[in-house]
Every structure is written in structure tokens, then in C-alpha cells.
Design a protein around this motif. Sequence first.
Motif, PDB file in Angstrom:
ATOM      1  N   GLN A   1      11.869 -16.446 105.621  1.00 27.66           N
ATOM      2  CA  GLN A   1      11.199 -15.601 104.635  1.00 27.66           C
ATOM      3  C   GLN A   1      11.511 -16.061 103.216  1.00 27.66           C
ATOM      4  N   ASN A   2      12.745 -16.483 102.998  1.00 29.12           N
ATOM      5  CA  ASN A   2      13.106 -16.981 101.676  1.00 29.12           C
ATOM      6  C   ASN A   2      12.319 -18.242 101.332  1.00 29.12           C
ATOM      7  N   ALA A   3      12.169 -19.131 102.313  1.00 28.61           N
ATOM      8  CA  ALA A   3      11.403 -20.360 102.088  1.00 28.61           C
ATOM      9  C   ALA A   3       9.932 -20.052 101.826  1.00 28.61           C
ATOM     10  N   ASP A   4       9.363 -19.106 102.580  1.00 33.40           N
ATOM     11  CA  ASP A   4       7.962 -18.734 102.365  1.00 33.40           C
ATOM     12  C   ASP A   4       7.768 -18.055 101.012  1.00 33.40           C
ATOM     13  N   SER A   5       8.743 -17.246 100.618  1.00 30.48           N
ATOM     14  CA  SER A   5       8.623 -16.526  99.356  1.00 30.48           C
ATOM     15  C   SER A   5       8.659 -17.471  98.158  1.00 30.48           C
ATOM     16  N   LYS A   6       9.318 -18.626  98.316  1.00 35.22           N
ATOM     17  CA  LYS A   6       9.370 -19.590  97.220  1.00 35.22           C
ATOM     18  C   LYS A   6       7.986 -20.133  96.873  1.00 35.22           C
ATOM     19  N   HIS A   7       7.097 -20.157  97.851  1.00 36.85           N
ATOM     20  CA  HIS A   7       5.754 -20.697  97.643  1.00 36.85           C
ATOM     21  C   HIS A   7       4.709 -19.602  97.425  1.00 36.85           C
ATOM     22  N   PHE A   8       5.097 -18.336  97.574  1.00 39.39           N
ATOM     23  CA  PHE A   8       4.171 -17.225  97.364  1.00 39.39           C
ATOM     24  C   PHE A   8       4.563 -16.509  96.084  1.00 39.39           C
ATOM     25  N   ILE A   9       3.843 -16.779  95.008  1.00 45.64           N
ATOM     26  CA  ILE A   9       4.171 -16.276  93.668  1.00 45.64           C
ATOM     27  C   ILE A   9       5.646 -16.553  93.399  1.00 45.64           C
ATOM     28  N   PRO A  10       6.041 -17.813  93.318  1.00 51.48           N
ATOM     29  CA  PRO A  10       7.461 -18.162  93.198  1.00 51.48           C
ATOM     30  C   PRO A  10       8.061 -17.643  91.893  1.00 51.48           C
ATOM     31  N   THR A  11       9.178 -16.914  92.022  1.00 55.64           N
ATOM     32  CA  THR A  11       9.878 -16.364  90.865  1.00 55.64           C
ATOM     33  C   THR A  11      11.349 -16.357  91.176  1.00 55.64           C
TER      34      THR A  11
ATOM     35  N   ILE B   1      11.733  -2.633  90.269  1.00 55.79           N
ATOM     36  CA  ILE B   1      10.765  -3.495  90.945  1.00 55.79           C
ATOM     37  C   ILE B   1      10.717  -4.852  90.265  1.00 55.79           C
ATOM     38  N   VAL B   2      10.642  -4.849  88.946  1.00 55.70           N
ATOM     39  CA  VAL B   2      10.578  -6.103  88.200  1.00 55.70           C
ATOM     40  C   VAL B   2      11.860  -6.904  88.395  1.00 55.70           C
ATOM     41  N   ALA B   3      13.013  -6.225  88.335  1.00 50.45           N
ATOM     42  CA  ALA B   3      14.290  -6.928  88.485  1.00 50.45           C
ATOM     43  C   ALA B   3      14.426  -7.532  89.875  1.00 50.45           C
ATOM     44  N   PHE B   4      14.136  -6.751  90.900  1.00 46.21           N
ATOM     45  CA  PHE B   4      14.270  -7.254  92.270  1.00 46.21           C
ATOM     46  C   PHE B   4      13.255  -8.362  92.555  1.00 46.21           C
ATOM     47  N   TRP B   5      12.127  -8.355  91.878  1.00 46.52           N
ATOM     48  CA  TRP B   5      11.114  -9.401  92.078  1.00 46.52           C
ATOM     49  C   TRP B   5      11.660 -10.765  91.665  1.00 46.52           C
ATOM     50  N   PHE B   6      12.448 -10.788  90.582  1.00 45.69           N
ATOM     51  CA  PHE B   6      12.897 -12.055  90.021  1.00 45.69           C
ATOM     52  C   PHE B   6      14.284 -12.475  90.492  1.00 45.69           C
ATOM     53  N   ILE B   7      14.899 -11.727  91.388  1.00 45.01           N
ATOM     54  CA  ILE B   7      16.234 -12.071  91.870  1.00 45.01           C
ATOM     55  C   ILE B   7      16.119 -12.708  93.247  1.00 45.01           C
ATOM     56  N   ALA B   8      16.582 -13.977  93.358  1.00 42.05           N
ATOM     57  CA  ALA B   8      16.660 -14.679  94.655  1.00 42.05           C
ATOM     58  C   ALA B   8      15.335 -14.638  95.412  1.00 42.05           C
ATOM     59  N   HIS B   9      14.258 -14.923  94.691  1.00 41.44           N
ATOM     60  CA  HIS B   9      12.929 -14.966  95.316  1.00 41.44           C
ATOM     61  C   HIS B   9      12.572 -13.655  96.011  1.00 41.44           C
ATOM     62  N   ALA B  10      12.937 -12.540  95.380  1.00 42.58           N
ATOM     63  CA  ALA B  10      12.531 -11.187  95.821  1.00 42.58           C
ATOM     64  C   ALA B  10      13.147 -10.775  97.152  1.00 42.58           C
ATOM     65  N   GLN B  11      14.313 -11.303  97.504  1.00 49.13           N
ATOM     66  CA  GLN B  11      14.951 -10.851  98.742  1.00 49.13           C
ATOM     67  C   GLN B  11      15.370  -9.386  98.645  1.00 49.13           C
ATOM     68  N   ALA B  12      15.901  -8.978  97.477  1.00 54.49           N
ATOM     69  CA  ALA B  12      16.298  -7.582  97.300  1.00 54.49           C
ATOM     70  C   ALA B  12      15.084  -6.657  97.245  1.00 54.49           C
ATOM     71  N   LEU B  13      13.946  -7.194  96.815  1.00 57.89           N
ATOM     72  CA  LEU B  13      12.742  -6.373  96.717  1.00 57.89           C
ATOM     73  C   LEU B  13      12.327  -5.848  98.086  1.00 57.89           C
TER      74      LEU B  13
END
Length: 327
Positions: free
Chosen positions: A315-325, A226-238
Motif C-alpha cells: 500500500q505504501n508503494a502504491d500510495s507513492k504513485h497515487f497523488i504522491p505526497t 486530514i491535511v497533516a496525515f495526507w503529507f506524512i509518510a505517503h498518507a499511511q496515518a491518513l
Amino acid sequence: MAPAPFILLDSPLSLIPHSPASTSQSTSASPKSERANDFEALAPTTREQEQRSLFAQLHKREQVAEFELVGRSIEARSVQKRSLSPNSTQKVTIGVIAVYAVVIGILWHAPVVKWVLWPWKMLVIGFHEFSHAATGCCTGASIKSISLDPREGGVTMMAGGINFITLPAGYLGSSLIGALLIFCGFDTSASKVASIVVGVFFLFTLWWARKDWLTILTILFATGLIVAFWFIAHAQALRFYILFLGTMSNLYSIWDIVDDLILRKVNESDASVFAKRYGGSSACWGVIWAIISMAFMACAIVGGIAAFPESFSQQNADSKHFIPTKF
């Protein structure tokens, strides 16, 4: 009789007396009357302009209202069309869910490779036992203990409560939690929120499970993903990891029913206890609960299609602004 005297008048107007004062007053007032007439001539023009301006404003407001009404109608039709026909991103998501269902179903019953699912099976069993405990607390039961074992399953010891609710809550509760995870799995930002909840459940699972090194390491490994997928490519794998957990948890009741009632790996299950207390057969109740689980999944997929129409790039663009990691 003598005739009346005859007087010749130049004009009837000569009978009206004229005084010099009145004549001068009339003459001096004529410029004022001319200016008053000018104002009276201009006044109707000004009122007409104001009326025309008011009518123009009202007409514009009517046009704006019509445009808003048309826009809402188009938006409503687009939402309806969108809800009935998934876009390309949603088709990929549904395809991933189908692949997960087939692969996990095979691994669940395979003799040796089924241990690959060990950490996630512990999580699903934790959802199952947590649902028993939660409904027990809601119906007045006292929870004595919760234990998890991927080889033997889980056990929730409680006193009191309403068995008609607590017995099916294990299967149906884990299916409902899985359906919510599937719903969140349609969107990257929603998957971030769901991963926090899942991480907390992993910690509870670690507390309830058997205290051996293999169990501890596998649960920590699943939590680390979970932690790894959260920080990879803005959580796309998560997002796909949450879909995996949701599919496994939602269909847990079906696969467990196959184990308990068809393959007869255990002598007693929630369905068999429910059948003894409230009538019917364990297989019948198991099938009913499995159908409900499938209905949960169907509702989750339809809800995900309706609520999250964004493409992968959006979704990738939105994820960058929602807890960006991102690494």
C-alpha cells in the motif's frame, strides 16, 4: 480344307508397330519424367511437414488455453481463500476498528472527556442531517435550514417529502457513510480519495454549525489533521484517521439510540416520531436501525478484506504513485 498358314512370332510385343519418331520422343521425354517423379516424391514430404507444423501449433494453443484455465482457477481459489481469511495487515485493520469502537463508545458517554470528540461529533451529526436533507430532496421536500450543535444535536427543517424515508435516513445515512469510510480505510490510496470527500463535509459542517469560536476552531483542527496525515509518510496515518471517522459515523446510531431511548436525554427523537406516525415503539425502531447499522459495518469489513489484500508495504508503494505526497 487346306490348313492355315502358321507364322512364328518372337514375342507378342513384336506385333506393336515401332517407329523411329516415337522411339526418339520416348527417349527424349525420360529426363522430364524423372524430374516429375522427383517432385512427386518430394511433394508428400512437404505436405506432411506442413500438417505436422499445423498440428504442433494447435497443440501449443491447446496447452496455452489449458494453462490459462488452470491459472484462472487458481486465481479464483486464491480470491475465495483470501476473502475468507484476512491476512496480517487486514487483521491489524480489524483490530484497530474494534479498539476505536470501544474507546469512542466510552468517550461518547463519559461526563467530561466526551468533549474530546467535539469536532468529530459535529462531523457525524453533519452526516446525519445531510442524510435527512438528501433524502428529502429526493422525495420532493423543500429544505428550509440545517443547524448543528454538539450539545443539542442537529435539526433539519424541511417541508414535504416522504417521512417514511426521511425520518430513518438520518441514522441509516450516517451509518452507510461510515461504512463506506471503513471500506476505504482498508487501503491507503482509497483513504486519500475518502479524505477529500470528508474535507468537503467538514466545510459544510462549518457552514451549518453554530458560529462560535470554539466550534470553528475545533472543526478547523479536525480538517487540519486530514491535511497533516495526507503529507506524512505517503498518507499511511491518513488510513487510520479515515477508519476512526468511519467507525464513529457508522456506530453513531447505536450510541445516539442509547442516549435518546435508554438514557432518555431528549424527549423526542427520529425513532419516537417514526413510531408515532407508523406504529410500534421507538425502542423497537431504534434497535432495528441499529441492527442495520451493524450490517453496514459487517459488509464494509468483508468488502475491504476482499478488495484490498495488499500489505502495508504494498500500500505504501502504491500510495507513492497515487497523488504522491511526503514531507
